[in-house]
Design an enzyme around this catalytic site. Structure first.
Site, PDB file in Angstrom:
ATOM      1  CB  THR A   1      -0.812  -0.171   1.092  1.00 14.24           C
ATOM      2  OG1 THR A   1      -1.726  -0.986   0.957  1.00 14.24           O
ATOM      3  CG2 THR A   1      -1.945   1.124   1.376  1.00 14.24           C
TER       4      THR A   1
ATOM      5  CG  ASN B   1      -7.390  -8.896  -4.095  1.00 16.11           C
ATOM      6  OD1 ASN B   1      -8.060  -8.339  -5.077  1.00 16.11           O
ATOM      7  ND2 ASN B   1      -7.556  -8.416  -2.978  1.00 16.11           N
TER       8      ASN B   1
ATOM      9  CD  GLN C   1      -3.162 -11.389  -3.829  1.00 13.99           C
ATOM     10  OE1 GLN C   1      -2.708 -12.604  -3.991  1.00 13.99           O
ATOM     11  NE2 GLN C   1      -3.210 -10.824  -3.076  1.00 13.99           N
TER      12      GLN C   1
ATOM     13  N   GLY D   1       6.007  -7.610   1.196  1.00 12.94           N
ATOM     14  CA  GLY D   1       6.910  -8.713   1.496  1.00 12.94           C
ATOM     15  C   GLY D   1       6.311 -10.082   2.294  1.00 12.94           C
ATOM     16  CG  HIS D   2       2.414  -9.480   4.421  1.00 16.52           C
ATOM     17  ND1 HIS D   2       1.298  -9.960   4.473  1.00 16.52           N
ATOM     18  CD2 HIS D   2       2.111  -8.377   3.828  1.00 16.52           C
ATOM     19  CE1 HIS D   2       0.385  -9.132   4.030  1.00 16.52           C
ATOM     20  NE2 HIS D   2       0.831  -8.082   3.648  1.00 16.52           N
TER      21      HIS D   2
ATOM     22  CB  THR E   1      14.751   4.503  11.534  1.00 13.38           C
ATOM     23  OG1 THR E   1      15.537   5.607  12.122  1.00 13.38           O
ATOM     24  CG2 THR E   1      15.517   3.158  11.907  1.00 13.38           C
TER      25      THR E   1
ATOM     26  CB  CYS F   1      -9.308  -4.270  -0.318  1.00 15.59           C
ATOM     27  SG  CYS F   1      -9.227  -4.549   1.490  1.00 15.59           S
TER      28      CYS F   1
END
Lengths: 393, 99
Positions: A73, A149, A177, A198-199, A248, A338
């Site tokens: 996002t 998705n 996806q 990344g997940h 950071t 979504c």
């Protein structure tokens, strides 16, 4: 538990992810790029190693073109807002996620720009001819998800990218996806900007994502702040990735994602993809046999990623998912995912669908059990739940 | 005579060059940069005899430094890297090639 919600987030994560994240809180607990002492330098190199592994996995020769973000996002918002300083015309598809649609609607409201949403093209997610027809003299940007998705259908990214490139229009791809699902070589694809989390398919932790910025792509940074260098300048650095990495970095997330990339480099995305197609075929075959179940997915398992959406006659989607969880210990996602325009195109508003999304760890026995559970639901309509849903509507 | 310092515009560019040079067989260290000499406070220190070939390696990979401090005083370069191992693409020695 049978976990069939890998399109939301992969479970389990790749081996080594947790250990790498734990190391980031000790061995690599410096601030990467912000300092010249040994712990900062060691952490800087560890972050670079993760970036280099991801670049290798995604076919990017220069790892500096991959910017770490907090997720897909954030990457999509950066790519969209940074590409659209004023009004103009943007093309996207009906399959886009709200991570694309909401930034575009916001831009349209603020600037008076216009967004054209391409329709589905029969069985295909969209037609490149429709892209050509939608282009206007003021078209600045084309945004396309690489795969829905909701249905899993893979979109014609290369064809659309070639159209964009020949007309000098910027092309942004939402790879949420497909990253980790389909072998990629980003440098050779006709893509200017590409975003992913990344997940999900990359099997990394939540809270970290990537934005690929092709060299030469002018992009205004969305987030401004400290870069750890050039601090006397009023402007952000010109260098990528630091231009888009103010503040950071999420070192635990990045090192975790780096470990996931190392795992995928070892196992090979081709092998993951082959297994995904097998599982997809098994789910589809099982669900198609059940009377009262309607599938919303690419009929050819090879034309989609591992996502199957379906409805069950006599069941509201949310109630069906609740029963799958409560009564059968199956985690599945219900609703609109979504992606409201996708459900409008499929005719599944307002309740949406139930979505099964297998992952590399999903077994054949789990698929068989999930199909059996859906079969049970189809044979026992939830009349009370349906009445409640109707009265709420 | 101090070793030459390679100055890069940012930490990622520096880390990339460090990895590329290590994999090419040129020893180098990340050191605190000379005062005011580096935008990111770090620099790569490289033996003077390796400077010229190392710069050639970096240039070939699009990873040249923004500046070299002390290079003008360096003796002629050693044209050979310390390692003759095959070069892997982009900082990933020993990995399978890009698919």
């Amino acid at each position: 538990m049978i976990y069939l919600d890998n399109a939301a987030t992969a479970n389990p994560k790749a081996p080594g992810v947790g250990e790498a994240m734990a190391q980031s809180l000790g061995t690599y607990n410096g601030n990467p790029g912000h300092g010249g002492h040994r712990l900062a330098v060691r952490t800087t190199l560890a972050v670079y190693a993760a970036r280099a592994a991801l670049a290798h996995l995604l076919g990017v020769a220069d790892p500096s073109r991959l910017c770490f973000t907090s997720g897909a996002t954030a990457a999509l918002n950066q790519a969209i807002a940074g590409s659209l300083p004023g009004p103009g015309h943007v093309i996207c598809s009906t399959w886009e996620h709200n991570a694309v649609l909401r930034p575009l609607w916001d831009w349209q409201r603020r600037t008076g720009g216009r967004v054209t949403v391409l329709p589905a093209a029969g069985e295909a997610p969209l037609s490149p001819d429709d892209v050509l027809a939608a282009i206007r003299p003021d078209t600045i940007l084309i945004v396309l998800t690489a795969a829905s998705n909701v249905t899993g259908a893979i979109c014609p990214v290369v064809e659309v990218g070639e159209i964009a490139r020949t007309r000098g229009i910027r092309f942004l791809v939402d790879g949420a996806q497909t990253a980790g699902h389909i072998p990629l070589h980003l440098d050779t694809l006709p893509i200017d900007l590409w975003a992913c989390p990344g997940h999900k398919g990359l099997l990394g932790p939540q809270g970290v994502g990537l934005l690929y910025v092709r060299r030469g792509t002018e992009l205004q940074p969305l987030l401004l702040g400290g870069a750890g260098f050039d601090s006397e300048r009023q402007e952000p650095p010109e260098e990528t990735p630091e231009r888009f990495e103010a503040g950071t970095l999420n070192t635990p997330g990045i090192l975790g994602l780096g470990a996931a990339a190392e795992h995928l480099l070892t196992t090979g995305i081709e092998a993951t993809r082959a297994r995904e197609v097998e599982l997809q075929a098994a789910i589809q075959e099982g669900l198609r046999r059940i009377r009262g179940v309607r599938l919303y997915t690419a009929s050819d398992p090879g034309a989609g990623v591992g996502v199957v959406s379906f409805t069950i006659d006599g069941w509201n989607a949310a109630a069906a998912a609740e029963s799958l969880d409560r009564d059968f210990d199956i985690c599945a996602r219900a609703g609109l995912h979504c992606a409201p325009l996708a459900h409008r195109a499929l005719g599944t508003l307002p309740d949406g669908t139930v979505r099964f999304s297998a992952g590399p760890a999903t077994t054949d026995a789990e698929i068989a059990a999930a199909v059996e559970a859906v079969s049970h639901l189809a044979a026992h309509p939830d009349t009370a739940g349906l009445r409640q849903a109707t009265s709420r509507a | 005579m101090p070793e030459p310092r390679l100055i890069f515009p940012g930490p990622t560019a520096l880390a990339r060059a460090f990895r590329l040079l290590q994999e090419a067989g040129y020893g180098c260290d990340i050191v605190a940069a000379p005062e005011g000499g580096s935008p990111c406070g770090m620099a790569l220190a490289i033996p003077a005899r390796h400077l010229k070939p190392a710069l050639a390696v970096l240039a070939a990979l699009g990873a040249s430094p923004g500046a070299v401090l002390g290079g003008a005083q360096a003796p002629p370069g050693d044209a050979e890297p310390r390692s003759t191992a095959p070069q892997a693409p982009e900082g990933l020695a020993g990995r399978p090639p890009l698919r």
